[in-house]
Design a protein around this motif. Structure first.
Motif: not given
Ligand SMILES: Cc1cc2nc3c(=O)[nH]c(=O)nc-3n(C[C@H](O)[C@H](O)[C@H](O)COP(=O)(O)OP(=O)(O)OC[C@H]3O[C@@H](n4cnc5c(N)ncnc54)[C@H](O)[C@@H]3O)c2cc1C
Length: 337
Positions: A64-77
């Protein structure tokens, strides 16, 4: 297009709504009794800590931690920064037994001099520290970013909408009852935190998720004193971007009482001053508590409810719901064709 009702607007419900609305293949409505992030998900410390929580790298925590960078980049838009950052965690040993256990479980061990060189304000009585690469986020910002992104992707979020019950016919949920309305659904995701068991019970679904109270204290140190997370005996000190340090947490079975106590706060203050002595002179800025969704074996419950194939359970994440939200949302999405 399948109609999907998500019950609960904590980090799990919001992550699920964001994930399910992403490809715009489903019609998603999230039903939240209060406002999104108003319970444990908004109150959490924000550690993304598979190692110091003993979940390990090759387990759901690491995935789950490995999914964070991509998720963060997307939701911060959507315009909300979630203050995600990777950082080291030092797990302190103050006794020979703690040193033995930590040395066994950690690939990377610092002797006392090295640990104190990295964090000069930690207790001079430490024998050493295990060091882990972990991360943190600001949970309430994450929940709001997930919710806003879900809405931008076409999901509907109804706050102030308590679910009163679910109608089941021929072993399928057909609709969800809310005040003055009935929401038709092809799939229902139950993500109501420690209140999930109460919603599942009338359907004949036994779900043993209980409230576990956790208390937290925000400290403002007299001078900057910590740049890494420090953990000791299940408690932690988390340096935040605004210069404060969050000290947590208790684990108490006291039913649905979310109020902090003198004993709980006192214990956290003693822990903070023991681990980092200069925190004895810090100002107390805030004291609060919330209820984790805990299960008897400590493992989350994610997947179809026994006997009701279009009811998906997504709860029981106990101490690690912020960490496990991205993976949980993926697992729920995979269960819906
Ligand atoms: C003090 C503390 C510190 C923590 N620190 C961390 C941490 O550092 N890292 C980490 O990973 N995890 C941490 N956690 C754990 C994490 O906060 C939880 O695992 C996570 O928030 C659970 O999310 P959830 O969405 O399942 O539940 P909740 O956040 O409880 O959300 C459930 C939602 O369902 C809604 N609801 C309930 N009943 C109904 C109904 N009938 N109809 C409609 N809506 C309903 C509620 O209003 C609520 O908003 C911490 C928890 C606490 C208490």
């Amino acid at each position: 297009m399948a109609a999907i009702a998500v019950i609960g607007g904590g980090v799990i419900g919001c992550a699920v709504a964001e994930r399910l609305s992403r490809e715009r293949r489903h019609r998603v409505v999230l039903l939240e009794r209060d406002v999104v992030g108003s319970h444990a998900s908004g109150a959490a410390a924000g550690l993304l800590a598979p190692h110091s929580e003993h979940l390990g790298d090759d387990t759901p925590g690491g995935a789950s931690l490995a999914l964070y960078p991509e998720l963060v980049a997307r939701v911060e838009r959507c315009g909300i920064g979630v203050e995600f950052r990777t950082q080291e965690t030092l797990a302190l040993a103050l006794s020979v037994e703690e040193e033995r256990v930590l040395r066994q479980s950690s690939a990377s061990w610092l002797d006392a001099a090295d640990a104190c060189q990295r964090e000069p304000e930690v207790s001079p009585s430490i024998l050493g520290a295990a060091v882990y690469e972990e991360a943190q986020v600001t949970p309430i910002r994450l929940v709001h970013a997930l919710a806003r992104t879900a809405v931008r992707q076409g999901a509907e979020i109804r706050e102030g909408t308590p679910v009163w019950g679910l109608s089941v016919h021929a072993d399928l949920v057909g609709s969800v009852q809310v005040p003055g309305d009935s929401v038709q659904a092809d799939w229902v995701v139950l993500a109501a935190g420690p209140w999930s068991s109460g919603l599942a019970a009338p359907l004949g679904v036994t779900l043993d998720v209980r409230p576990s109270r956790g208390q937290l204290v925000t400290l403002r140190p007299v001078r900057a004193c910590l740049s890494r997370v420090v953990v000791w005996r299940g408690c932690y000190l988390v340096p935040k971007p605004d210069g404060t340090i969050v000290a947590g947490s208790t684990e108490e079975e006291v039913g649905f009482d979310p109020r902090p106590t003198a004993e709980g706060v006192g214990g956290l203050l003693r822990f903070a001053a023991r681990a980092v002595p200069v925190l004895g002179s810090a100002t107390v800025e805030r004291v609060w508590a919330a209820l984790r969704p805990a299960t008897p074996d400590g493992r989350p419950v994610v997947g179809p409810a026994p006997g009701i194939s279009n009811l998906l359970l997504a709860t029981g994440h106990n101490r690690n719901g912020i960490l496990l939200a991205p993976l949980t949302a993926e697992l729920v999405a995979r269960a819906i064709p």
